[in-house]
Design an enzyme around this catalytic site. Structure first.
Site, PDB file in Angstrom:
ATOM      1  N   PHE A 144       0.885  -1.168  -0.076  1.00 11.68           N
ATOM      2  CA  PHE A 144      -0.053   0.181   0.085  1.00 11.68           C
ATOM      3  C   PHE A 144       0.785   1.431   0.069  1.00 11.68           C
ATOM      4  CE2 PHE A 144      -2.303   3.478   1.783  1.00 11.68           C
ATOM      5  CZ  PHE A 144      -3.754   3.458   1.016  1.00 11.68           C
ATOM      6  N   ASP A 229       9.140   2.480   1.531  1.00 16.95           N
ATOM      7  CA  ASP A 229       8.049   3.319   2.137  1.00 16.95           C
ATOM      8  C   ASP A 229       8.106   2.914   3.645  1.00 16.95           C
ATOM      9  OD1 ASP A 229       5.642   4.021   2.900  1.00 16.95           O
ATOM     10  OD2 ASP A 229       4.411   3.356   1.086  1.00 16.95           O
ATOM     11  N   LYS A 258       2.676   9.571   8.311  1.00 12.35           N
ATOM     12  CA  LYS A 258       1.738   9.120   9.571  1.00 12.35           C
ATOM     13  C   LYS A 258       2.414   9.593  10.936  1.00 12.35           C
ATOM     14  CE  LYS A 258      -1.068   5.210   7.795  1.00 12.35           C
ATOM     15  NZ  LYS A 258      -0.699   4.757   6.467  1.00 12.35           N
TER      16      LYS A 258
HETATM   17  C1  LIG Z   1      -1.034   4.840   5.087  1.00 10.09           C
HETATM   18  C2  LIG Z   1       0.116   4.645   4.066  1.00 10.09           C
HETATM   19  C3  LIG Z   1       0.482   5.269   2.881  1.00 10.09           C
HETATM   20  C4  LIG Z   1      -0.454   6.515   2.518  1.00 10.09           C
HETATM   21  O1  LIG Z   1      -0.554   7.583   3.402  1.00 10.09           O
HETATM   22  P1  LIG Z   1      -1.399   8.807   3.200  1.00 10.09           P
HETATM   23  O2  LIG Z   1      -1.056   9.833   4.328  1.00 10.09           O
HETATM   24  O3  LIG Z   1      -2.820   8.257   3.778  1.00 10.09           O
HETATM   25  O4  LIG Z   1      -1.496   9.504   1.823  1.00 10.09           O
HETATM   26  C5  LIG Z   1       1.375   5.013   2.114  1.00 10.09           C
HETATM   27  N1  LIG Z   1       2.236   3.971   2.586  1.00 10.09           N
HETATM   28  C6  LIG Z   1       1.982   3.434   3.598  1.00 10.09           C
HETATM   29  C7  LIG Z   1       3.011   2.302   3.718  1.00 10.09           C
HETATM   30  C8  LIG Z   1       1.062   3.809   4.541  1.00 10.09           C
HETATM   31  O5  LIG Z   1       0.878   2.691   5.410  1.00 10.09           O
END
Ligand SMILES: *Cc1c(COP(=O)(O)O)cnc(C)c1O
Length: 408
Positions: A144, A229, A258
Site C-alpha cells: 500500500f 516506504d 503517519k
Molecule cells: C498510510 C500509508 C500510505 C498513504 O499515506 P496517506 O497519508 O494516507 O496518503 C502510504 N504508504 C504506507 C506504507 C502507508 O501505511
C-alpha cells in the site's frame, strides 16, 4: 454504540447526508483524547490501540507537541515555498542528522511523499541513463503506497486502482519475500523498486532480512533505485527510528508520514544528495508541504521519538503486547500467528476465525477498546509508542472480553 444510535440525529446519519461516501465510519464519535485514552460524545472511555492508524505516535494531545503547535500558531502559520521557514529547516536538519539522507522534501501525506519518490526515481533514471526506456517501477503485491493515481497503481491491490481509466504504465508487481520473482522481473529497464519494510495495510507482513539485502543488491546490479516506504514503519514505530536501521539495509529514497506529525498531517521524502539533484526548481512542488505548523510539531515529535529510552520502551511494549495476545490465544486459540515489530503488530486469525476481523473490531469497540484490521484476517495494533502499561493491561482485558463474547 447503543448510545449513539438513540441520539437525535446521529453523527453517522449526518455523515451519510453530508460526506462523499468514501468511508463508513463507526457510530462512536470520539470527541476528546488524552494519552492512549479517547472519550466519545456520551463520555464513554476507550483504550486506543489504533493510534489514529499509527499517526498519534505520542498519544493524544501530548503536552510537548501541543506546546510546539501553540507556540508556532502565535508566530507564523504559512509563508509559501517562495520563502523557506525556520521550523522546516530545523526538521530537515534533524532528519538529515538522524538518517542516511542528505536532502528532504516535505509533503502533507504519505501518498504525496511516495508520489514525489516515484517521480524522482523516474527523473533520475532519465537524467543518468538516457534513452528514456529505464522507467519500470517494481512494487510488491499487497503493498500500500497511497491513493493518488500513481501511488495507488504502484500499490499491490489492483482493486483500489481499477475503474479510473488508463493507469500510469510500466509498473510491475512481485510477491514480497520472493527474491527469485524479483530477479526475474528486474532488468536494465528498471528505474526503481519500492518496498515497505513491513507491509502495514496489506496485513502487517514483515520483509525478511535476507529479502531486503537481496533487493538492495539486485537494485545495485541493475542501477535501479531502492525506495523504502516507511510511511507506517517510520518514526520509532518498530523500535528503531526507521525500520531500515533494524534491517541494516539502506535505501536510496525513503518516504515517511503517519507518525511523523504525531497526528498533524505531514509527509517527507528523504534522499541522498545525488538522487535529490534530479529535482530542480519547477520539477516538482507543493503549496502546503513544509508548512511551519506541521514542521514545528514534527520537529518536537522527533526530539522525543529519537531518544534511545523511548525506542527501548517501544520494544518493551512489543513484549508486553505479545504476552497478552499469547495469553488470550491460549484461552481462545484464535490467532495463528502474531507478526510485526515494536508497536506495529498483526495477529493473524486462525482458520476457524477467518474473515472475522471486522466483527472482532466491532465487538472490541463495544467493550471499550479500539483495534484495527489489516485485511479481513488480521487484527492490527498500532498504539502510541508511549502507551502506559496500565492502558495496555486494561485494553487487553477489554479485548479479551470482546473475544469471549464472540466465542460464545
Ligand atoms: C498510510 C500509508 C500510505 C498513504 O499515506 P496517506 O497519508 O494516507 O496518503 C502510504 N504508504 C504506507 C506504507 C502507508 O501505511
Amino acid at each position: 454504540m447503543l448510545e449513539a444510535a438513540v441520539a437525535p440525529v446521529s453523527c453517522r446519519a449526518q455523515f451519510d447526508q453530508l460526506m462523499v461516501p468514501c468511508f463508513a465510519p463507526h457510530p462512536v464519535v470520539p470527541v476528546r483524547g488524552s494519552g492512549s485514552r479517547l472519550w466519545d460524545e456520551v463520555g464513554r472511555d476507550y483504550v486506543d490501540f489504533i493510534g489514529g492508524i499509527a499517526t498519534n505516535a505520542l498519544g493524544h494531545c501530548h503536552p510537548r507537541l501541543q506546546q510546539a503547535l501553540i507556540t508556532q500558531a502565535s508566530q507564523l502559520w504559512h509563508s509559501s515555498n517562495y520563502f523557506t521557514n525556520q521550523p522546516a529547516l530545523r526538521l530537515a536538519r534533524q532528519l538529515v542528522d538522524l538518517t542516511f539522507a542528505d536532502r528532504v522534501f516535505f509533503a502533507n501525506s504519505g501518498a504525496e511523499a511516495n508520489e514525489a519518490a516515484l517521480k524522482l526515481a523516474r527523473r533520475y533514471a532519465q537524467d543518468h541513463h538516457g534513452g528514456g526506456d529505464k522507467v519500470q517501477i517494481i512494487a510488491c503485491l499487497q503493498a500500500f503506497h497511497g491513493r493518488t493515481f500513481f501511488t495507488v497503481s504502484t500499490g499491490g491491490q489492483p482493486q483500489y486502482a481499477d475503474g479510473f481509466g488508463p493507469k500510469p504504465a510500466a509498473i510491475d508487481h512481485v510477491p514480497l519475500n520472493d527474491l527469485e520473482a524479483l530477479r526475474a522481473q528486474i532488468s536494465s529497464r528498471t528505474c526503481a523498486v519500492i518496498v515497505e519494510p513491513i507491509q502495514g495495510e496489506g496485513g502487517v507482513t514483515p520483509a525478511s532480512h535476507d529479502y531486503l539485502e537481496g533487493v538492495r543488491s539486485l537494485c545495485d546490479q541493475h542501477q535501479a533505485l531502492l525506495i523504502f516506504d516507511e510511511v507506517q514503519t517510520g518514526n520509532g514505530r518498530t523500535g528503531d527510528l526507521f525500520a531500515y536501521m533494524g534491517y541494516g539495509v539502506v535505501p536510496d529514497i525513503l518516504t515517511t508520514a503517519k507518525g511523523l506529525g504525531g497526528g498533524f498531517p505531514i509527509g517527507a521524502m528523504l534522499a541522498s544528495a545525488q538522487v535529490a539533484a534530479s529535482f530542480k526548481p519547477g520539477t516538482h512542488g507543493t503549496t502546503f508541504g513544509g508548512n511551519p505548523l506541521a514542521c514545528a510539531v514534527a520537529s518536537a515529535l522527533l526530539d522525543e521519538v529519537s531518544q534511545p529510552e523511548l525506542l527501548a520502551g517501544v520494544r518493551r511494549r512489543e513484549q508486553l503486547l505479545r504476552e497478552h495476545l499469547g495469553r488470550i490465544n491460549s484461552r481462545f486459540g484464535l490467532f495463528a500467528e502474531v507478526r510485526g515489530k515494536g508497536c506495529l503488530l498483526g495477529a493473524v486469525l486462525a482458520d476457524r476465525w477467518q474473515g472475522r476481523a471486522r466483527e472482532l473490531l466491532e465487538a472490541a469497540v463495544g467493550e471499550g477498546v479500539m483495534v484495527l484490521m489489516a485485511g479481513p484476517n488480521v487484527l492490527r495494533l498500532a498504539p502510541a509508542l508511549n502507551i502506559p502499561q496500565d492502558d495496555i493491561d486494561d485494553g487487553m482485558t477489554r479485548l479479551e472480553r470482546a473475544i469471549a463474547r464472540l466465542a460464545g
